[in-house]
Scaffold this active site. Structure first.
Site, PDB file in Angstrom:
ATOM      1  CG  ASP A  64      -1.953   1.096   1.177  1.00 37.57           C
ATOM      2  OD1 ASP A  64      -2.031   1.791   0.136  1.00 37.57           O
ATOM      3  OD2 ASP A  64      -2.667   1.291   2.182  1.00 37.57           O
ATOM      4  CG  ASN A 110       9.984  -4.161  -6.792  1.00 39.33           C
ATOM      5  OD1 ASN A 110      10.162  -2.951  -6.972  1.00 39.33           O
ATOM      6  ND2 ASN A 110      10.360  -4.793  -5.676  1.00 39.33           N
ATOM      7  CG  PHE A 114      11.360   5.061  -4.101  1.00 35.53           C
ATOM      8  CD1 PHE A 114      11.116   3.830  -3.518  1.00 35.53           C
ATOM      9  CD2 PHE A 114      12.387   5.847  -3.584  1.00 35.53           C
ATOM     10  CE1 PHE A 114      11.893   3.365  -2.450  1.00 35.53           C
ATOM     11  CE2 PHE A 114      13.166   5.401  -2.512  1.00 35.53           C
ATOM     12  CZ  PHE A 114      12.920   4.155  -1.951  1.00 35.53           C
ATOM     13  CB  SER A 173      14.628   1.068  -2.769  1.00 31.92           C
ATOM     14  OG  SER A 173      14.310   0.829  -4.134  1.00 31.92           O
ATOM     15  CG  ASN A 175      14.224  -1.223  -7.950  1.00 37.01           C
ATOM     16  OD1 ASN A 175      14.973  -1.885  -8.664  1.00 37.01           O
ATOM     17  ND2 ASN A 175      13.344  -1.780  -7.127  1.00 37.01           N
ATOM     18  CB  THR A 176      16.178   5.193  -5.951  1.00 37.45           C
ATOM     19  OG1 THR A 176      14.752   5.114  -5.991  1.00 37.45           O
ATOM     20  CG2 THR A 176      16.599   6.651  -6.032  1.00 37.45           C
ATOM     21  CE  LYS A 214      12.363  -2.955   3.707  1.00 38.02           C
ATOM     22  NZ  LYS A 214      11.018  -3.009   3.118  1.00 38.02           N
ATOM     23  CG  ASN A 243      14.182  -2.899   0.392  1.00 41.71           C
ATOM     24  OD1 ASN A 243      13.450  -3.394  -0.463  1.00 41.71           O
ATOM     25  ND2 ASN A 243      14.078  -1.642   0.794  1.00 41.71           N
ATOM     26  CB  THR A 244      14.050  -6.592  -2.973  1.00 38.79           C
ATOM     27  OG1 THR A 244      14.507  -5.294  -3.376  1.00 38.79           O
ATOM     28  CG2 THR A 244      12.545  -6.545  -2.754  1.00 38.79           C
ATOM     29  N   GLY A 266      10.422 -12.719  -1.858  1.00 36.60           N
ATOM     30  CA  GLY A 266       9.695 -13.982  -1.794  1.00 36.60           C
ATOM     31  C   GLY A 266      10.584 -15.134  -1.359  1.00 36.60           C
ATOM     32  CB  SER A 317       6.837 -11.950  -2.176  1.00 34.83           C
ATOM     33  OG  SER A 317       7.560 -10.793  -2.504  1.00 34.83           O
TER      34      SER A 317
HETATM   35  C1  LIG Z   1       6.281  -5.018  -5.606  1.00 35.36           C
HETATM   36  C2  LIG Z   1       7.104  -4.648  -4.429  1.00 35.36           C
HETATM   37  C3  LIG Z   1       7.255  -3.310  -4.077  1.00 35.36           C
HETATM   38  C4  LIG Z   1       8.020  -2.954  -2.973  1.00 35.36           C
HETATM   39  N1  LIG Z   1       8.105  -1.638  -2.626  1.00 35.36           N
HETATM   40  C5  LIG Z   1       8.780  -1.302  -1.491  1.00 35.36           C
HETATM   41  C6  LIG Z   1       8.828   0.044  -1.072  1.00 35.36           C
HETATM   42  O1  LIG Z   1       8.244   0.941  -1.670  1.00 35.36           O
HETATM   43  N2  LIG Z   1       9.549   0.337   0.051  1.00 35.36           N
HETATM   44  C7  LIG Z   1      10.196  -0.629   0.780  1.00 35.36           C
HETATM   45  O2  LIG Z   1      10.820  -0.319   1.794  1.00 35.36           O
HETATM   46  N3  LIG Z   1      10.138  -1.914   0.399  1.00 35.36           N
HETATM   47  C8  LIG Z   1       9.452  -2.265  -0.710  1.00 35.36           C
HETATM   48  N4  LIG Z   1       9.390  -3.580  -1.084  1.00 35.36           N
HETATM   49  C9  LIG Z   1      10.135  -4.590  -0.280  1.00 35.36           C
HETATM   50  C10 LIG Z   1       9.245  -5.254   0.760  1.00 35.36           C
HETATM   51  O3  LIG Z   1       8.778  -4.326   1.701  1.00 35.36           O
HETATM   52  C11 LIG Z   1      10.027  -6.366   1.476  1.00 35.36           C
HETATM   53  O4  LIG Z   1      11.117  -5.784   2.164  1.00 35.36           O
HETATM   54  C12 LIG Z   1      10.570  -7.420   0.515  1.00 35.36           C
HETATM   55  O5  LIG Z   1       9.643  -7.661  -0.531  1.00 35.36           O
HETATM   56  C13 LIG Z   1      10.859  -8.753   1.216  1.00 35.36           C
HETATM   57  O6  LIG Z   1       9.680  -9.315   1.763  1.00 35.36           O
HETATM   58  P1  LIG Z   1       8.838 -10.475   1.022  1.00 35.36           P
HETATM   59  O7  LIG Z   1       9.808 -11.547   0.618  1.00 35.36           O
HETATM   60  O8  LIG Z   1       7.842 -10.932   2.067  1.00 35.36           O
HETATM   61  O9  LIG Z   1       8.178  -9.841  -0.139  1.00 35.36           O
HETATM   62  C14 LIG Z   1       8.647  -3.958  -2.201  1.00 35.36           C
HETATM   63  C15 LIG Z   1       8.504  -5.300  -2.561  1.00 35.36           C
HETATM   64  C16 LIG Z   1       7.743  -5.655  -3.650  1.00 35.36           C
HETATM   65  C17 LIG Z   1       7.602  -7.115  -4.010  1.00 35.36           C
END
Ligand SMILES: Cc1cc2nc3c(=O)[nH]c(=O)nc-3n(C[C@H](O)[C@H](O)[C@H](O)COP(=O)(O)O)c2cc1C
Length: 364
Positions: A64, A110, A114, A173, A175-176, A214, A243-244, A266, A317
């Site tokens: 969200d 992804n 941002f 992140s 991606n920035t 984070k 994070n990812t 995931g 995920s």
């Molecule tokens: C589609 C997508 C968008 C995400 N956007 C953000 C974000 O805006 N800010 C953030 O801190 N993490 C973001 N994340 C990372 C998640 O908050 C989380 O740290 C990461 O996906 C690992 O958890 P999971 O394996 O349960 O997905 C995003 C992840 C996904 C899959």
């Protein structure tokens, strides 16, 4: 009822482009009257950073991003919701397609970059939020083209600290471009000093707002030493790990999609995320609590995350593949463990396996 909706909705959502499916899921939450989850077992309640959580399972940021559905997410049973990442000014993010499912792996890649409706829009939503209480944290980030990244974070703290249950500084992140360089010691020290200072100024008007940091799961251990040292000396209230990842584990089966640029989340992230969580836990020495996120897709993986060092956990995920039923399954598994071990709550599990996890071979 949720289970039924879930079973009906998931095949439909999976037939869609992942980003369209995500939009539909948010709209369903906003406009479809999902029933309220039953009250949580009291033994799931936990206290962290001065906040009482009804249960330790939150929804991770990125789901969200613009604060459209926090109350619906609380209603279906999440113990807390972290919205965002929100940037000061609106920005579109990267061009589509930028979100990919690795179905064979239970993974997601992804490179949204941002995409944010910006602070003013999210602030307006939070201000009129139909609040029945509930813990809603806010994850903040810098605009891609900002002349001063630190100022972006400071400004967002000033604007959001009064309305958010806690604020997360997201410098992880992938991606920035350049954002993760803010994890370097000198930059991080300056950032946290100014952010905490801003928080103290706002606290005089609106009370204390916990500030969490984070981090990326891709930090080297010497860099993690620095990051934890600075987080401790600047007195952040907690850390979120993490994070990812930009790495691609050798085990991935969908090798074509795995070549897409971006952050992987995931199931394929679980082992690395747990390792970094445990490494962080042993360095933090109980000075502040940790939020564990990455790869939770079952009751067992949720419990493993807590054993690795998480006082609170977040999922994202896993919901893509398992639907909302995952939340109920996790809570049930946690209560079952408490009953089996005749515990009063989850506290004794937190970090119980951290030392053992850090002794394993490094995840490939
Ligand atoms: C589609 C997508 C968008 C995400 N956007 C953000 C974000 O805006 N800010 C953030 O801190 N993490 C973001 N994340 C990372 C998640 O908050 C989380 O740290 C990461 O996906 C690992 O958890 P999971 O394996 O349960 O997905 C995003 C992840 C996904 C899959």
């Amino acid at each position: 009822m949720i289970g039924l909706l879930d079973r009906l909705a998931r095949p439909l959502l999976h037939a869609l482009d992942p980003e369209d499916a995500h939009r539909l899921a948010i709209n369903m939450l906003r406009f479809a009257p999902l029933p309220r989850a039953p009250a949580d077992d009291k033994r799931l309640a936990t206290r962290a950073f001065g906040i009482n959580f009804p249960n330790p399972v939150g929804i991770a940021p990125g789901f969200d991003k613009h604060g459209e559905a926090p109350d619906a997410l609380l209603r279906v049973g999440f113990g807390f919701v972290e919205i965002g990442t929100v940037t000061p000014l609106p920005q579109p993010g990267n061009p589509r397609p930028r979100l990919f499912r690795l179905d064979a792996d239970g993974g997601v890649i992804n490179r949204l970059g941002f995409n944010s409706e910006g602070a003013a829009a999210v602030l307006a939503r939070l201000a009129v939020r139909n609040s029945g209480g509930g813990i809603v944290g806010l994850n903040i980030g810098a605009n891609k083209d900002t002349p001063d990244r630190i100022l972006d974070y400071v400004g967002l703290i000033e604007r959001f600290a009064p309305v958010a249950s806690y604020v997360t500084i997201n410098i992880s992140s992938p991606n920035t471009p350049g954002l993760r360089n803010m994890q370097q010691a000198a930059v991080l020290d300056d950032l946290l000093a100014r952010v905490i200072d801003a928080r103290e100024r706002v606290a005089q008007r609106s009370g204390p707002t916990p500030v969490l940091l984070k981090i990326a799961p891709d930090l080297s251990l010497p860099d993690l030493d620095d990051v934890v040292g600075i987080a401790r000396s600047r007195r952040v209230d907690g850390m979120i790990v993490g994070n990812t990842t930009i790495t691609r584990p050798a085990s991935l089966r969908d090798t074509v999609t795995a070549k897409e640029a971006g952050g992987l989340s995931g199931r394929p992230l679980l082992t690395l995320a747990n390792r970094m969580l445990a490494e962080t836990y042993v360095r933090v020495e109980g000075v502040f609590p940790l939020v564990g996120v990455g790869g939770i897709d079952s009751g067992a993986t949720a419990l493993a995350k807590i054993h690795a060092g998480a006082a609170l956990i977040q999922v994202y995920s896993g919901l893509v593949f398992r639907g909302l039923g995952l939340l109920a399954e996790i809570k049930k598994a946690l209560v079952a463990a408490i009953e089996r071990d005749q515990m009063d709550d989850l506290r004794e599990y937190v970090g119980a396996d951290a030392a053992a996890v850090t002794a394993e071979p490094w995840p490939q």
